[in-house]
Motif scaffolding. Structure first.
Motif, PDB file in Angstrom:
ATOM      1  N   TYR A   1       0.811  -1.216   0.000  1.00  0.00           N
ATOM      2  CA  TYR A   1       0.000   0.000   0.000  1.00  0.00           C
ATOM      3  C   TYR A   1       0.846   1.268   0.000  1.00  0.00           C
ATOM      4  O   TYR A   1       0.308   2.370  -0.075  1.00  0.00           O
ATOM      5  CB  TYR A   1      -0.946   0.010   1.211  1.00  0.00           C
ATOM      6  CG  TYR A   1      -0.260  -0.171   2.545  1.00  0.00           C
ATOM      7  CD1 TYR A   1       0.328   0.897   3.207  1.00  0.00           C
ATOM      8  CD2 TYR A   1      -0.185  -1.428   3.134  1.00  0.00           C
ATOM      9  CE1 TYR A   1       0.969   0.725   4.431  1.00  0.00           C
ATOM     10  CE2 TYR A   1       0.448  -1.604   4.356  1.00  0.00           C
ATOM     11  CZ  TYR A   1       1.020  -0.529   4.994  1.00  0.00           C
ATOM     12  OH  TYR A   1       1.663  -0.705   6.193  1.00  0.00           O
ATOM     13  N   THR A   2       2.165   1.150   0.082  1.00  0.00           N
ATOM     14  CA  THR A   2       3.019   2.350   0.064  1.00  0.00           C
ATOM     15  C   THR A   2       3.852   2.454  -1.201  1.00  0.00           C
ATOM     16  O   THR A   2       4.689   3.319  -1.313  1.00  0.00           O
ATOM     17  CB  THR A   2       3.963   2.373   1.277  1.00  0.00           C
ATOM     18  OG1 THR A   2       4.773   1.194   1.282  1.00  0.00           O
ATOM     19  CG2 THR A   2       3.179   2.465   2.574  1.00  0.00           C
ATOM     20  N   GLY A   3       3.639   1.575  -2.145  1.00  0.00           N
ATOM     21  CA  GLY A   3       4.389   1.601  -3.395  1.00  0.00           C
ATOM     22  C   GLY A   3       4.518   0.187  -3.924  1.00  0.00           C
ATOM     23  O   GLY A   3       5.459  -0.528  -3.585  1.00  0.00           O
ATOM     24  N   LEU A   4       3.567  -0.225  -4.742  1.00  0.00           N
ATOM     25  CA  LEU A   4       3.481  -1.625  -5.144  1.00  0.00           C
ATOM     26  C   LEU A   4       4.749  -2.115  -5.821  1.00  0.00           C
ATOM     27  O   LEU A   4       5.275  -3.178  -5.487  1.00  0.00           O
ATOM     28  CB  LEU A   4       2.277  -1.832  -6.062  1.00  0.00           C
ATOM     29  CG  LEU A   4       1.968  -3.285  -6.429  1.00  0.00           C
ATOM     30  CD1 LEU A   4       1.708  -4.105  -5.174  1.00  0.00           C
ATOM     31  CD2 LEU A   4       0.765  -3.343  -7.359  1.00  0.00           C
ATOM     32  N   ALA A   5       5.266  -1.337  -6.753  1.00  0.00           N
ATOM     33  CA  ALA A   5       6.461  -1.781  -7.480  1.00  0.00           C
ATOM     34  C   ALA A   5       7.640  -1.972  -6.530  1.00  0.00           C
ATOM     35  O   ALA A   5       8.385  -2.949  -6.619  1.00  0.00           O
ATOM     36  CB  ALA A   5       6.811  -0.777  -8.567  1.00  0.00           C
ATOM     37  N   ARG A   6       7.811  -1.034  -5.600  1.00  0.00           N
ATOM     38  CA  ARG A   6       8.927  -1.115  -4.672  1.00  0.00           C
ATOM     39  C   ARG A   6       8.697  -2.188  -3.612  1.00  0.00           C
ATOM     40  O   ARG A   6       9.646  -2.721  -3.041  1.00  0.00           O
ATOM     41  CB  ARG A   6       9.144   0.241  -4.011  1.00  0.00           C
ATOM     42  CG  ARG A   6       9.591   1.306  -4.997  1.00  0.00           C
ATOM     43  CD  ARG A   6       9.850   2.621  -4.306  1.00  0.00           C
ATOM     44  NE  ARG A   6      10.280   3.637  -5.240  1.00  0.00           N
ATOM     45  CZ  ARG A   6      10.639   4.864  -4.899  1.00  0.00           C
ATOM     46  NH1 ARG A   6      10.621   5.229  -3.618  1.00  0.00           N
ATOM     47  NH2 ARG A   6      11.019   5.745  -5.800  1.00  0.00           N
ATOM     48  N   ALA A   7       7.439  -2.491  -3.340  1.00  0.00           N
ATOM     49  CA  ALA A   7       7.128  -3.503  -2.335  1.00  0.00           C
ATOM     50  C   ALA A   7       7.325  -4.921  -2.872  1.00  0.00           C
ATOM     51  O   ALA A   7       7.550  -5.852  -2.113  1.00  0.00           O
ATOM     52  CB  ALA A   7       5.696  -3.339  -1.851  1.00  0.00           C
TER      53      ALA A   7
ATOM     54  N   VAL B   1      15.519  -4.246  -2.016  1.00  0.00           N
ATOM     55  CA  VAL B   1      15.932  -4.550  -0.659  1.00  0.00           C
ATOM     56  C   VAL B   1      15.141  -3.798   0.413  1.00  0.00           C
ATOM     57  O   VAL B   1      15.279  -4.106   1.593  1.00  0.00           O
ATOM     58  CB  VAL B   1      17.427  -4.256  -0.477  1.00  0.00           C
ATOM     59  CG1 VAL B   1      18.255  -5.201  -1.322  1.00  0.00           C
ATOM     60  CG2 VAL B   1      17.739  -2.814  -0.836  1.00  0.00           C
ATOM     61  N   PHE B   2      14.320  -2.829   0.027  1.00  0.00           N
ATOM     62  CA  PHE B   2      13.499  -2.145   1.011  1.00  0.00           C
ATOM     63  C   PHE B   2      12.059  -2.653   1.013  1.00  0.00           C
ATOM     64  O   PHE B   2      11.188  -2.049   1.631  1.00  0.00           O
ATOM     65  CB  PHE B   2      13.532  -0.632   0.793  1.00  0.00           C
ATOM     66  CG  PHE B   2      14.859  -0.016   1.143  1.00  0.00           C
ATOM     67  CD1 PHE B   2      15.321  -0.045   2.450  1.00  0.00           C
ATOM     68  CD2 PHE B   2      15.659   0.572   0.175  1.00  0.00           C
ATOM     69  CE1 PHE B   2      16.550   0.507   2.790  1.00  0.00           C
ATOM     70  CE2 PHE B   2      16.884   1.132   0.501  1.00  0.00           C
ATOM     71  CZ  PHE B   2      17.332   1.093   1.813  1.00  0.00           C
ATOM     72  N   ALA B   3      11.801  -3.764   0.337  1.00  0.00           N
ATOM     73  CA  ALA B   3      10.488  -4.388   0.397  1.00  0.00           C
ATOM     74  C   ALA B   3      10.288  -5.004   1.772  1.00  0.00           C
ATOM     75  O   ALA B   3      11.207  -5.571   2.358  1.00  0.00           O
ATOM     76  CB  ALA B   3      10.364  -5.462  -0.675  1.00  0.00           C
ATOM     77  N   ALA B   4       9.075  -4.889   2.301  1.00  0.00           N
ATOM     78  CA  ALA B   4       8.790  -5.430   3.625  1.00  0.00           C
ATOM     79  C   ALA B   4       9.009  -6.932   3.684  1.00  0.00           C
ATOM     80  O   ALA B   4       9.291  -7.482   4.754  1.00  0.00           O
ATOM     81  CB  ALA B   4       7.358  -5.090   4.015  1.00  0.00           C
ATOM     82  N   THR B   5       8.893  -7.612   2.541  1.00  0.00           N
ATOM     83  CA  THR B   5       9.058  -9.061   2.498  1.00  0.00           C
ATOM     84  C   THR B   5      10.517  -9.491   2.342  1.00  0.00           C
ATOM     85  O   THR B   5      10.806 -10.686   2.400  1.00  0.00           O
ATOM     86  CB  THR B   5       8.256  -9.633   1.321  1.00  0.00           C
ATOM     87  OG1 THR B   5       8.646  -8.957   0.106  1.00  0.00           O
ATOM     88  CG2 THR B   5       6.758  -9.430   1.542  1.00  0.00           C
ATOM     89  N   ASP B   6      11.426  -8.573   2.152  1.00  0.00           N
ATOM     90  CA  ASP B   6      12.837  -8.908   1.946  1.00  0.00           C
ATOM     91  C   ASP B   6      13.570  -8.899   3.284  1.00  0.00           C
ATOM     92  O   ASP B   6      13.540  -7.884   3.992  1.00  0.00           O
ATOM     93  CB  ASP B   6      13.473  -7.893   0.994  1.00  0.00           C
ATOM     94  CG  ASP B   6      14.828  -8.337   0.479  1.00  0.00           C
ATOM     95  OD1 ASP B   6      15.664  -8.761   1.299  1.00  0.00           O
ATOM     96  OD2 ASP B   6      15.057  -8.271  -0.743  1.00  0.00           O
ATOM     97  N   PRO B   7      14.235  -9.986   3.661  1.00  0.00           N
ATOM     98  CA  PRO B   7      14.935 -10.017   4.957  1.00  0.00           C
ATOM     99  C   PRO B   7      16.024  -8.969   5.081  1.00  0.00           C
ATOM    100  O   PRO B   7      16.423  -8.616   6.194  1.00  0.00           O
ATOM    101  CB  PRO B   7      15.515 -11.438   5.016  1.00  0.00           C
ATOM    102  CG  PRO B   7      15.490 -11.939   3.609  1.00  0.00           C
ATOM    103  CD  PRO B   7      14.332 -11.268   2.940  1.00  0.00           C
TER     104      PRO B   7
END
Length: 229
Positions: A97-103, A107-113
């Motif tokens: 919800y804060t930037g689909l492409a970047r999410a 490396v700043f995706a919430a799903t990336d460790p």
């Protein structure tokens, strides 16, 4: 104390500083201060080896510069916690919800460790996390509301990166009336010149740049403990 910017100053620069003309005076700490740990994330820290050797795995890595700042951060975190000082972390992170492409990637995706905070400076139970998508910890976050709720009027700042998120946060913080103080040993950047120039600009135009010993003093750490840290 010696500063990171000292080696970059010209003779004319030194004369101007010595004259103290048109340079801001330090304002000191707030009455109620918090330790603000900015974007200490795996991708920004990387590994303790040359940066150019790890950019494929850690695109934002600051490498040895980050690892040099971690021991001071650990001491400051321990002191702040012992003193009961509020500790607030930030993470630069993207959700759907804060930037689909970047999410979805990067490396700043919430799903990336690699977006996570490394164990060496991990959050303690009860500490506050602010998530952001811009350089400043104050832009489009609830940090200002948190500070007002807790009566905080000053921040001691460590983290990543000196010329980016640290500087942007201090500019916005000062504009909002907070007394921002950057702890020199606790911040870092990928490029040494950027680090030095940003510290210089903050000290003489924006906020205070202090050393670890002064920060520990503000936290109420006795001299004997500071010397053994």
């Amino acid at each position: 104390m010696a500063h990171a910017w000292d080696d970059f100053l010209t003779e004319n620069d030194r004369k101007l500083i010595a004259a103290r003309k048109n340079l801001r005076e330090p304002h000191g700490p707030g009455k109620v201060n918090a330790l603000l740990v900015i974007d200490m994330q795996v991708t920004a820290v990387g590994e303790d080896r040359p940066i150019h050797e790890q950019v494929d795995r850690f695109p934002g890595a600051c490498g040895p510069h980050a690892w040099k700042a971690i021991p001071p951060q650990q001491r400051l975190l321990a002191a702040a916690r012992a003193a009961g000082m509020p500790v607030i972390y930030s993470k630069h992170v993207f959700h759907g919800y804060t930037g689909l492409a970047r999410a979805e990637g990067g490396v700043f995706a919430a799903t990336d460790p690699r977006s996570e905070i490394p164990a060496e400076v991990a959050m303690a139970e009860g500490e506050i996390l602010v998530e952001k998508q811009t350089p400043s910890c104050f832009a489009y976050t609830n940090l200002h509301l948190i500070a007002k709720e807790k009566g905080i009027d000053g921040f001691l700042v460590v983290g990543n990166s000196t010329s980016g998120c640290v500087r942007a946060t201090c500019v916005d913080g000062e504009a909002l009336g907070y007394k921002m103080q950057v702890i020199e040993e606790g911040v870092f950047d990928r490029i040494e010149m950027s680090h030095a120039a940003a510290l210089f600009d903050m000290q003489f135009k924006i906020c205070d740049v202090i050393d670890e010993a002064r920060a520990l003093e503000i936290m109420g750490v006795p001299d004997a403990l500071k010397k053994s840290a």
